[in-house]
Motif scaffolding. Structure first.
Motif, mmCIF file in Angstrom:
data_model
loop_
_atom_site.group_PDB
_atom_site.id
_atom_site.type_symbol
_atom_site.label_atom_id
_atom_site.label_comp_id
_atom_site.label_asym_id
_atom_site.label_seq_id
_atom_site.Cartn_x
_atom_site.Cartn_y
_atom_site.Cartn_z
ATOM 1 N N ALA A 116 0.734 -1.420 0.100
ATOM 2 C CA ALA A 116 0.054 0.048 -0.019
ATOM 3 C C ALA A 116 0.858 1.153 -0.137
ATOM 4 O O ALA A 116 0.340 2.251 0.013
ATOM 5 C CB ALA A 116 -1.025 0.127 1.196
ATOM 6 N N ASP A 117 2.246 1.081 0.073
ATOM 7 C CA ASP A 117 3.170 2.310 0.287
ATOM 8 C C ASP A 117 3.203 2.752 -1.016
ATOM 9 O O ASP A 117 2.979 2.272 -2.266
ATOM 10 C CB ASP A 117 4.459 1.924 0.805
ATOM 11 N N ALA A 118 3.740 4.401 -1.229
ATOM 12 C CA ALA A 118 4.147 4.976 -2.433
ATOM 13 C C ALA A 118 5.555 5.238 -2.443
ATOM 14 O O ALA A 118 6.238 5.664 -1.227
ATOM 15 C CB ALA A 118 3.037 5.835 -2.475
ATOM 16 N N PRO A 119 6.433 5.194 -3.467
ATOM 17 C CA PRO A 119 7.520 5.868 -3.905
ATOM 18 C C PRO A 119 7.587 7.143 -3.408
ATOM 19 O O PRO A 119 6.461 7.848 -3.720
ATOM 20 C CB PRO A 119 7.925 5.285 -5.010
ATOM 21 N N GLU A 131 1.899 7.722 -6.077
ATOM 22 C CA GLU A 131 0.410 6.811 -6.051
ATOM 23 C C GLU A 131 0.885 5.561 -5.531
ATOM 24 O O GLU A 131 1.963 5.013 -5.630
ATOM 25 C CB GLU A 131 -0.003 6.531 -7.398
ATOM 26 N N PRO A 132 0.089 5.396 -4.252
ATOM 27 C CA PRO A 132 0.158 3.849 -3.805
ATOM 28 C C PRO A 132 0.470 2.950 -4.794
ATOM 29 O O PRO A 132 -0.583 2.891 -5.780
ATOM 30 C CB PRO A 132 -0.786 3.941 -2.993
ATOM 31 N N LEU A 133 1.241 1.902 -4.822
ATOM 32 C CA LEU A 133 1.178 0.764 -5.938
ATOM 33 C C LEU A 133 0.805 -0.421 -5.292
ATOM 34 O O LEU A 133 1.123 -0.817 -4.134
ATOM 35 C CB LEU A 133 2.620 0.676 -6.284
ATOM 36 N N SER A 134 0.037 -1.146 -6.157
ATOM 37 C CA SER A 134 -0.379 -2.419 -5.740
ATOM 38 C C SER A 134 0.169 -3.224 -6.445
ATOM 39 O O SER A 134 0.877 -3.168 -7.604
ATOM 40 C CB SER A 134 -1.914 -2.506 -5.988
ATOM 41 N N GLY A 135 -0.039 -4.741 -6.014
ATOM 42 C CA GLY A 135 0.856 -5.778 -6.885
ATOM 43 C C GLY A 135 2.298 -6.002 -6.503
ATOM 44 O O GLY A 135 2.418 -5.588 -5.301
#
Length: 478
Positions: A178-181, A195-199
């Protein structure tokens, strides 16, 4: 008494081939050996500095990568390009782009061939020697970028790819799905957060400034954040890998670069190039299991004999780096707990051989293997069938035999073409000309010509498993 062979003596003799015990690739001592395999001058220059030369296949893959970067116009935008998962630590730390900015490790960092370079999260980092704004450095006030390909994510750990001593430059990947770079690059505003990245988390993370008021974050070639915050100053601070201020990274990075600003088209080419290079370098293989994976000594015959195991056979046949994650006596639950904490699985082809030591608990075994597969986060895995041994209750028609057959049937239904019925393969390889093997085959157990005891395999058995696993991986193009 064995004579001591020095590196000087080896070079004077013209080079000696040696097998790298932990790698599975044949290397050659001396900078004179494999340079003829490369036609690109920059690749030859890199090879000239290596004491242990990679194979011709690895050189060809590197040359293809460098050629791609040059043809795409990216090579002249880079200050540094490091292959952190190179087959030797020296190769990982040398800058391929030019004879400057080789990495210098401070504190504790682990370099795993095939996977990359990882910090310990508490004090390990690498100095790049790159001072932004210095003469000849492409990384500048309004044209700057750095990025790293994360091959193994340390969930819950620190995730700083690049930074500086005072934190004026920074690139964070992410700690959880759920974190974002996020990152800073030559500005004094709030950090740019994507943006929070999924996967799946592994991939190429980059922060790039292409003009005074254009800053972008990328995951591979997808822009996940952008900002118009202007560049205000380029700090005269060395760029560091795995450190930002007082915070240190603990992820494993396979490739890394520093250079001038890269736009969206550049990122498409860079991502394609890196993906092709990592694939051409042959993805490593991680094997998790119990003693059938770890291997045992040929007990009762020669206690000093070399340990036999199928992962070493896979390594020899495939030429890849193979990680043996076997541990004798472990149940599927114990194997699963190790696999979930050893993030080496994220970037590798995985082979799971679990359940032999607790096959009577079918629901538990199925649940444990499902958790391992879920943790892997991709579909490059094989699940091997559970073996029955020369035990009273495991022969055809008996209670434990039925349990093992039921478990294997369930695994086959769940994993389809990723299920490798190694028990059936071993049975079909029995020597029907042998009375002992015929007796075992009548009981539907692995024939003794392939076993070293009641359950463990001998050299021939391990060779057959290794060949079958290597063939399955090759057939799937992994």
């Amino acid at each position: 008494m064995t004579a001591k062979i020095t590196r000087r003596a080896l070079l004077a003799a013209g080079g000696v081939s040696v097998a790298a015990a932990a790698v599975g690739t044949v290397y050659t001592f001396g900078p004179r050996m494999n340079q003829s395999a490369a036609s690109d001058a920059d690749v030859r220059d890199y090879l000239q500095r290596l004491w242990l030369q990679p194979s011709e296949a690895e050189i060809a893959a590197l040359e293809k990568c460098v050629t791609h970067l040059k043809q795409a116009g990216l090579w002249n935008k880079l200050d540094a390009f490091w292959d952190l998962r190179a087959s030797t630590r020296q190769g990982a730390l040398l800058n391929i782009r030019q004879r400057a900015f080789d990495l210098k490790v401070q504190g504790h960092m682990v370099q795993r061939p095939g996977f990359g370079l990882a910090g310990d999260g508490v004090g390990g980092f690498a100095r790049t020697g790159i001072m932004p704004g210095a003469e000849g450095v492409r990384f500048s006030l309004s044209s700057a970028s750095f990025g790293a390909f994360c091959s193994i994510n340390d969930n819950g750990g620190n995730n700083y790819a690049f930074g500086s001593l005072n934190g004026n430059f920074r690139l964070k990947t992410r700690q959880a799905p759920a974190d974002a770079p996020s990152g800073y690059l030559n500005d004094a505003a709030q950090p740019l957060t994507g943006e929070p990245l999924s996967g799946i988390m592994p991939g190429l993370y980059t922060i790039s400034r292409t003009s005074r008021d254009q800053l972008s974050l990328y995951k591979n070639d997808v822009q996940v954040g952008q900002s118009a915050d202007p560049s205000t100053a380029v700090k005269n601070e060395e760029i560091l890998l795995n450190r930002a201020g007082a915070r240190f990274g603990s992820e494993t990075f396979a490739l890394a670069f520093v250079g001038a600003g890269l736009d969206a088209n550049d990122m498409r080419e860079l991502t394609l190039c890196f993906r092709d290079y990592l694939a051409a370098g042959m993805r490593p293989i991680a094997c998790f299991g119990d003693s059938l994976t770890q291997g045992i000594r040929n007990m009762g015959k020669d206690p000093t004999a070399t340990v036999t195991n199928y992962p070493s056979r896979v390594q020899a046949l495939s030429g890849r780096i193979v990680y043996n994650g076997g541990m004798s006596g472990q149940t599927s639950t114990q194997i699963g707990k190790r696999a979930e904490t050893d993030n080496i699985m994220n970037g590798a082809v995985n082979v799971i051989w679990a359940g032999r030591n607790n096959y009577r608990e079918q629901d538990t075994v199925l649940s444990d293997i499902a958790k391992i597969v879920n943790h892997i986060g991709h579909d490059r895995y094989l699940v091997l069938s559970v073996l029955n041994g020369d035990y009273e209750t495991e022969a055809k028609g008996l209670v434990d035999y039925q349990r093992i057959v039921s478990l294997n049937t369930a695994l086959q239904q769940l994993y389809g073409d990723r299920f490798l019925d190694i028990r059936d393969i071993l049975l079909k390889a029995g020597d029907t000309g042998s009375a002992d093997d015929r007796a075992d085959l009548e009981r539907d157990i692995v024939p003794r010509s392939l076993r070293s005891d009641t359950i463990h395999l001998n050299d021939d058995g391990d060779a057959l498993v290794g060949q079958s696993v290597a063939n399955a991986i090759a057939a799937k193009g992994w």
